[in-house]
Design a protein around this motif. Structure first.
Motif, PDB file in Angstrom:
ATOM      1  N   GLY A 121       0.849  -1.175   0.000  1.00 32.56           N
ATOM      2  CA  GLY A 121       0.000   0.000   0.000  1.00 32.56           C
ATOM      3  C   GLY A 121       0.887   1.228   0.000  1.00 32.56           C
ATOM      4  N   ASN A 122       0.519   2.241  -0.756  1.00 40.27           N
ATOM      5  CA  ASN A 122       1.301   3.473  -0.867  1.00 40.27           C
ATOM      6  C   ASN A 122       0.375   4.664  -0.666  1.00 40.27           C
ATOM      7  OD1 ASN A 122       3.882   2.293  -1.887  1.00 40.27           O
ATOM      8  ND2 ASN A 122       2.510   1.614  -3.497  1.00 40.27           N
ATOM      9  N   ALA A 123       0.888   5.682   0.047  1.00 42.14           N
ATOM     10  CA  ALA A 123       0.077   6.877   0.259  1.00 42.14           C
ATOM     11  C   ALA A 123       0.963   8.070   0.565  1.00 42.14           C
ATOM     12  CB  ALA A 123      -0.897   6.660   1.403  1.00 42.14           C
ATOM     13  N   GLN A 124       0.409   9.243   0.326  1.00 42.44           N
ATOM     14  CA  GLN A 124       1.058  10.498   0.691  1.00 42.44           C
ATOM     15  C   GLN A 124       0.060  11.344   1.461  1.00 42.44           C
ATOM     16  OE1 GLN A 124       2.746  12.533  -2.645  1.00 42.44           O
ATOM     17  NE2 GLN A 124       4.343  11.006  -2.936  1.00 42.44           N
ATOM     18  N   ALA A 125       0.591  12.098   2.429  1.00 39.38           N
ATOM     19  CA  ALA A 125      -0.252  12.986   3.220  1.00 39.38           C
ATOM     20  C   ALA A 125       0.609  14.106   3.788  1.00 39.38           C
ATOM     21  CB  ALA A 125      -0.948  12.218   4.334  1.00 39.38           C
ATOM     22  N   SER A 126      -0.052  15.100   4.347  1.00 40.05           N
ATOM     23  CA  SER A 126       0.681  16.235   4.893  1.00 40.05           C
ATOM     24  C   SER A 126       1.293  15.933   6.258  1.00 40.05           C
ATOM     25  CB  SER A 126      -0.239  17.453   4.998  1.00 40.05           C
ATOM     26  OG  SER A 126      -1.338  17.148   5.833  1.00 40.05           O
ATOM     27  N   ASP A 127       0.888  14.820   6.873  1.00 39.46           N
ATOM     28  CA  ASP A 127       1.527  14.403   8.123  1.00 39.46           C
ATOM     29  C   ASP A 127       1.893  12.921   8.022  1.00 39.46           C
ATOM     30  OD1 ASP A 127      -0.595  12.785  10.084  1.00 39.46           O
ATOM     31  OD2 ASP A 127      -1.536  14.064   8.580  1.00 39.46           O
ATOM     32  N   PRO A 128       2.966  12.500   8.690  1.00 41.22           N
ATOM     33  CA  PRO A 128       3.426  11.118   8.536  1.00 41.22           C
ATOM     34  C   PRO A 128       2.434  10.080   9.049  1.00 41.22           C
ATOM     35  CG  PRO A 128       4.738  12.265  10.195  1.00 41.22           C
ATOM     36  CD  PRO A 128       3.858  13.285   9.548  1.00 41.22           C
ATOM     37  N   LEU A 129       1.744  10.365  10.157  1.00 50.54           N
ATOM     38  CA  LEU A 129       0.762   9.396  10.673  1.00 50.54           C
ATOM     39  C   LEU A 129      -0.396   9.204   9.697  1.00 50.54           C
ATOM     40  CD1 LEU A 129       0.609  10.240  14.479  1.00 50.54           C
ATOM     41  CD2 LEU A 129       1.313   8.083  13.442  1.00 50.54           C
ATOM     42  N   GLY A 130      -0.807  10.278   9.059  1.00 52.14           N
ATOM     43  CA  GLY A 130      -1.874  10.175   8.055  1.00 52.14           C
ATOM     44  C   GLY A 130      -1.438   9.342   6.870  1.00 52.14           C
ATOM     45  N   ALA A 131      -0.207   9.550   6.419  1.00 49.29           N
ATOM     46  CA  ALA A 131       0.307   8.761   5.292  1.00 49.29           C
ATOM     47  C   ALA A 131       0.381   7.286   5.656  1.00 49.29           C
ATOM     48  CB  ALA A 131       1.686   9.284   4.877  1.00 49.29           C
ATOM     49  N   VAL A 132       0.825   6.997   6.880  1.00 52.35           N
ATOM     50  CA  VAL A 132       0.922   5.595   7.327  1.00 52.35           C
ATOM     51  C   VAL A 132      -0.462   4.967   7.395  1.00 52.35           C
ATOM     52  CG1 VAL A 132       1.516   4.138   9.307  1.00 52.35           C
ATOM     53  CG2 VAL A 132       3.121   5.880   8.518  1.00 52.35           C
ATOM     54  N   ARG A 133      -1.424   5.691   7.954  1.00 53.05           N
ATOM     55  CA  ARG A 133      -2.791   5.157   8.054  1.00 53.05           C
ATOM     56  C   ARG A 133      -3.362   4.850   6.678  1.00 53.05           C
ATOM     57  NH1 ARG A 133      -7.238   7.995   7.677  1.00 53.05           N
ATOM     58  NH2 ARG A 133      -6.223   9.935   8.271  1.00 53.05           N
ATOM     59  N   LEU A 134      -3.196   5.774   5.730  1.00 54.90           N
ATOM     60  CA  LEU A 134      -3.712   5.558   4.375  1.00 54.90           C
ATOM     61  C   LEU A 134      -3.006   4.395   3.680  1.00 54.90           C
ATOM     62  CD1 LEU A 134      -4.045   9.270   3.243  1.00 54.90           C
ATOM     63  CD2 LEU A 134      -5.900   7.699   3.834  1.00 54.90           C
ATOM     64  N   ALA A 135      -1.700   4.268   3.886  1.00 52.55           N
ATOM     65  CA  ALA A 135      -0.958   3.158   3.279  1.00 52.55           C
ATOM     66  C   ALA A 135      -1.417   1.821   3.857  1.00 52.55           C
ATOM     67  CB  ALA A 135       0.543   3.355   3.478  1.00 52.55           C
ATOM     68  N   PHE A 136      -1.658   1.772   5.164  1.00 55.70           N
ATOM     69  CA  PHE A 136      -2.169   0.538   5.772  1.00 55.70           C
ATOM     70  C   PHE A 136      -3.579   0.230   5.273  1.00 55.70           C
ATOM     71  CE2 PHE A 136       1.145   0.561   9.176  1.00 55.70           C
ATOM     72  CZ  PHE A 136       1.549  -0.746   9.008  1.00 55.70           C
ATOM     73  N   ASN A 137      -4.394   1.243   5.036  1.00 55.55           N
ATOM     74  CA  ASN A 137      -5.729   1.008   4.477  1.00 55.55           C
ATOM     75  C   ASN A 137      -5.627   0.334   3.112  1.00 55.55           C
ATOM     76  OD1 ASN A 137      -6.858   2.211   6.712  1.00 55.55           O
ATOM     77  ND2 ASN A 137      -7.422   4.110   5.675  1.00 55.55           N
TER      78      ASN A 137
END
Length: 123
Positions: A72-88
């Motif tokens: 899973g890959n994701a980008q976000a303005s904060d690292p926790l958000g990016a991690v959550r989206l990548a895990f989703n």
């Protein structure tokens, strides 16, 4: 405590301890639901764009039984958000693989039933 190994990689990321804690908590839950995972990997890094906004990219990977690697890959303005989206995204890939494996098992079982019925008819 995780049942399977976890590799973590952080590059220019603030509060990696908080991110690691959140990732471990999510993986503990996912290990209960997806027992086919043999190894976890998380990579989080700061991404530099021309507009200089703080953007973070996260990549999650899971090596499953049979050798396939789902991610899973994701980008976000904060690292926790990016991690959550990548895990989703990773969870969606694991769910899809689980459904595919279940379908293959049902097909195999039906094929065996047909073979046994065919042999019984011809005996």
């Amino acid at each position: 405590m995780l049942r399977q190994p976890l590799q973590l990689h952080f590059t220019n990321v603030p509060s990696p301890g908080a991110i690691e804690l959140a990732a471990r908590r999510r993986i503990r839950w996912m290990e209960q639901v997806y027992p086919a995972v043999l190894e976890w990997n998380l990579n989080v890094q700061s991404v530099d764009f021309d507009d200089a906004t703080g953007t973070f990219a996260a990549t999650t990977r899971a090596r499953i039984v049979g050798g396939d690697v789902l991610s899973g890959n994701a980008q976000a303005s904060d690292p926790l958000g990016a991690v959550r989206l990548a895990f989703n995204q990773l969870e969606s890939a694991l769910e899809s693989e689980h459904d595919d494996a279940r379908s293959r098992a049902v097909e195999w079982l039906n094929a065996m039933k047909r073979r046994i019925a065919h042999r019984v008819e011809h005996e």
